[in-house]
Write a protein that holds these residues in place. Structure first.
Motif, PDB file in Angstrom:
ATOM      1  N   HIS A 219     -32.339  30.214 -17.324  1.00 19.92           N
ATOM      2  CA  HIS A 219     -31.287  29.714 -18.331  1.00 19.92           C
ATOM      3  C   HIS A 219     -29.985  30.124 -17.839  1.00 19.92           C
ATOM      4  O   HIS A 219     -28.938  29.366 -17.908  1.00 19.92           O
ATOM      5  CB  HIS A 219     -31.335  29.775 -19.855  1.00 19.92           C
ATOM      6  N   TRP A 222     -29.204  28.013 -14.839  1.00 19.19           N
ATOM      7  CA  TRP A 222     -28.853  26.746 -15.086  1.00 19.19           C
ATOM      8  C   TRP A 222     -27.353  26.927 -15.555  1.00 19.19           C
ATOM      9  O   TRP A 222     -26.326  26.059 -15.207  1.00 19.19           O
ATOM     10  CB  TRP A 222     -29.578  26.123 -16.342  1.00 19.19           C
ATOM     11  N   ALA A 223     -26.831  27.871 -16.328  1.00 20.64           N
ATOM     12  CA  ALA A 223     -25.579  27.747 -16.886  1.00 20.64           C
ATOM     13  C   ALA A 223     -24.570  28.379 -15.602  1.00 20.64           C
ATOM     14  O   ALA A 223     -23.525  27.681 -15.645  1.00 20.64           O
ATOM     15  CB  ALA A 223     -25.375  29.291 -17.824  1.00 20.64           C
ATOM     16  N   ARG A 226     -23.773  24.985 -13.616  1.00 18.41           N
ATOM     17  CA  ARG A 226     -23.229  24.132 -14.636  1.00 18.41           C
ATOM     18  C   ARG A 226     -21.702  24.652 -14.442  1.00 18.41           C
ATOM     19  O   ARG A 226     -20.635  23.829 -14.281  1.00 18.41           O
ATOM     20  CB  ARG A 226     -23.432  24.008 -15.864  1.00 18.41           C
ATOM     21  N   GLU A 440     -22.976  32.344 -19.407  1.00 15.04           N
ATOM     22  CA  GLU A 440     -23.444  31.859 -20.603  1.00 15.04           C
ATOM     23  C   GLU A 440     -22.388  31.569 -21.154  1.00 15.04           C
ATOM     24  O   GLU A 440     -22.163  30.327 -22.004  1.00 15.04           O
ATOM     25  CB  GLU A 440     -24.450  32.812 -21.290  1.00 15.04           C
ATOM     26  N   ASP A 443     -20.001  28.884 -19.805  1.00 10.64           N
ATOM     27  CA  ASP A 443     -20.766  27.525 -19.792  1.00 10.64           C
ATOM     28  C   ASP A 443     -20.821  26.884 -21.332  1.00 10.64           C
ATOM     29  O   ASP A 443     -20.327  25.663 -21.435  1.00 10.64           O
ATOM     30  CB  ASP A 443     -22.371  27.953 -19.376  1.00 10.64           C
ATOM     31  N   GLN A 444     -20.740  27.670 -22.462  1.00 14.20           N
ATOM     32  CA  GLN A 444     -20.583  27.168 -23.700  1.00 14.20           C
ATOM     33  C   GLN A 444     -19.283  26.640 -23.895  1.00 14.20           C
ATOM     34  O   GLN A 444     -19.027  25.648 -24.398  1.00 14.20           O
ATOM     35  CB  GLN A 444     -20.844  27.947 -24.801  1.00 14.20           C
TER      36      GLN A 444
END
Ligand code: SF4
Ligand code: SF4
Length: 449
Positions: A219, A222-223, A226, A440, A443-444
């Motif tokens: 994960h 992925w973050a 992105r 993370e 990304d958020q």
């Protein structure tokens, strides 16, 4: 070096009969150390034990004395050298520019698999063969091995086993692995070979995914991908890439580490990327050291050295890369108070301190409070927390006390090994504080997720 320290060394009566160690290390590297002792206060194992033999100065002295043939590599001396975390905090503190990592790492390659008395190679035990070298470096195998653990967590069997004390029946190293296991998240879809830039294209980058990080922190990959896309990067993820080799190299297996290095450089060479991005400090530091490793392990092999040096020039930690590129400011607020832990292989080995903090400061509403002793190792140090349990636990507890003293609601760091160690110690301290990667949070903040 103090007289007391010299007197405490076991002097070898007829050292000439023993195989010489340390001969792969250029001798001038030892001479860079002027014994000033300014590094001792920065060394976690010296801070914890107060023993000069567990300090950088003491260890350099021991390695040099063994190289000179003045002392024998006894179990006691091996113990002092093995207790070193290779955190390289001493390099930051040293005013003489001693390259401590380039002493202890090749020295370990020579000694970890070598019995000085018999001159024969030491056979790897079940843990080295089966787990360190046979499982961890392979993301696919590790995913399969973790599947039953994930199921046990979901069904609550894992919690019951812990409550009933059944995990105490496991061999010590497996018990420690179980302790370090985080709550395993759904992996989600695998990363594709290519993800396009969002908006005008600013760069084409490769993403290094590694082994343990790919199996347990997919994960975070992925973050990271992105965030890179949101910053105008085409992201290429070559399937041929493999483990960075740090597990092998730091556990004395030089040849397989060199093989992995060459596979990685070839996997990215075809992709014509501007940079190879890494989001795990330990892997990034290893990848940046490939040129040095080739010099030490394959002297005279000019092609390997050139190829690896070319590859190494492209390696950048994701925070380093984004800070240089000029990050696009995220718009979604994260109203939280967090603290940032400096992973040793980011701050000491790669000298990256400001860039992750700069990126976090772009997130609206996010407050980053200072962490006391932020640059002191948390005790993870690759596989150290499996092989040197007592010291790893002491350093882990010290780190967690500091984290909890900040009043933050989450702790942020850029290294998978630190994340495993710190989440386990937080759990042991009865805290459920989230442990996050800077990507993370970014990304958020880009997605408002
Ligand atoms: S490693 Fe550097 S700081 Fe430490 S004793 Fe040697 S010269 Fe001094
Ligand atoms: S690498 Fe870390 S543990 Fe090892 S001598 Fe240096 S400061 Fe101490």
């Amino acid at each position: 070096m103090t007289a007391t320290h010299e007197q405490s060394l076991p002097v070898l009566p007829n050292s000439t009969e023993l195989p010489r160690l340390g001969t792969t290390i250029p001798y001038e590297r030892f001479l860079d150390c002027v014994h000033c002792g300014l590094c001792t206060a920065a060394c976690p194992t010296y801070l914890e034990t107060g023993d000069e033999n567990n300090s950088p100065r003491g260890r350099i002295y021991l390695m040099r004395a063994i190289t000179d043939g003045r002392i024998e590599l006894t179990d006691t001396i091996r113990g002092h050298l093995d207790l070193c975390l290779d955190c390289r905090s001493c390099e930051t503190a040293c005013p003489s520019g001693v390259q401590y990592g380039r002493l202890i790492e090749p020295f370990r390659v020579e000694t970890l698999h070598h019995d000085q008395k018999s001159g024969r190679p030491v056979q790897d035990g079940w843990f080295q063969k089966g787990i360190l070298f046979g499982l961890f470096p392979y993301a696919g195998r590790l995913r399969w091995a973790l599947a039953p653990a994930k199921l046990a967590q979901r069904l609550g069997i894992d919690a019951l086993m812990t409550r009933w004390g059944l995990t105490r029946l496991l061999p010590e190293k497996l018990r420690r692995m179980h302790r370090l296991l985080p709550t395993l998240q759904d992996r989600g879809p695998s990363l594709p070979d290519f993800l396009p830039a969002i908006g005008p294209r600013r760069a084409r980058v490769g993403l290094f995914t590694g082994c343990v990080a790919d199996a347990m922190f997919h994960h975070v990959h992925w973050a990271t991908a992105r965030v890179l896309q949101a910053n105008g990067c085409d992201v290429v993820i070559p399937k041929q890439q493999v483990c960075c080799g740090a597990i092998h190299y730091h556990n004395g297996a030089g040849e397989p580490a060199l093989g992995l290095a060459l596979t990685n450089s070839q996997a990215f060479a075809k992709e014509n990327v501007d940079a190879v991005i890494v989001n795990v400090a330990g892997c990034g530091s290893m990848l940046k050291d490939y040129g040095h490793m080739a010099e030490e392990l394959a002297p005279g092999h000019a092609t390997a050295h050139e190829e690896l040096s070319r590859f190494t020039a492209k390696i950048q930690d994701v925070s380093e890369f984004l800070a240089k590129l000029g990050p696009i400011a995220p718009t979604h607020a994260i109203p939280q108070k967090v603290t940032y832990h400096d992973a040793c292989h980011l701050c000491h080995a790669q000298k990256i301190r400001e860039q992750p903090r700069q990126l976090l400061s772009l997130i609206p509403g996010l407050e980053v409070v200072p962490l006391p002793e932020s640059e002191i190792c948390c005790g993870a140090a690759g596989s150290y927390n499996l092989t040197q349990g007592e010291m790893a636990d002491r350093l882990g507890r010290r780190k967690v006390e500091n984290i909890l003293s900040t009043g933050a609601t989450a702790v942020v760091m850029g290294n998978a090994g630190c994340s495993l160690q710190i989440q386990a110690e937080l759990k042991a301290a009865g805290s459920s504080m989230p442990v996050l990667h800077p990507m993370e949070l970014l990304d958020q903040a880009y997605r408002g997720a």
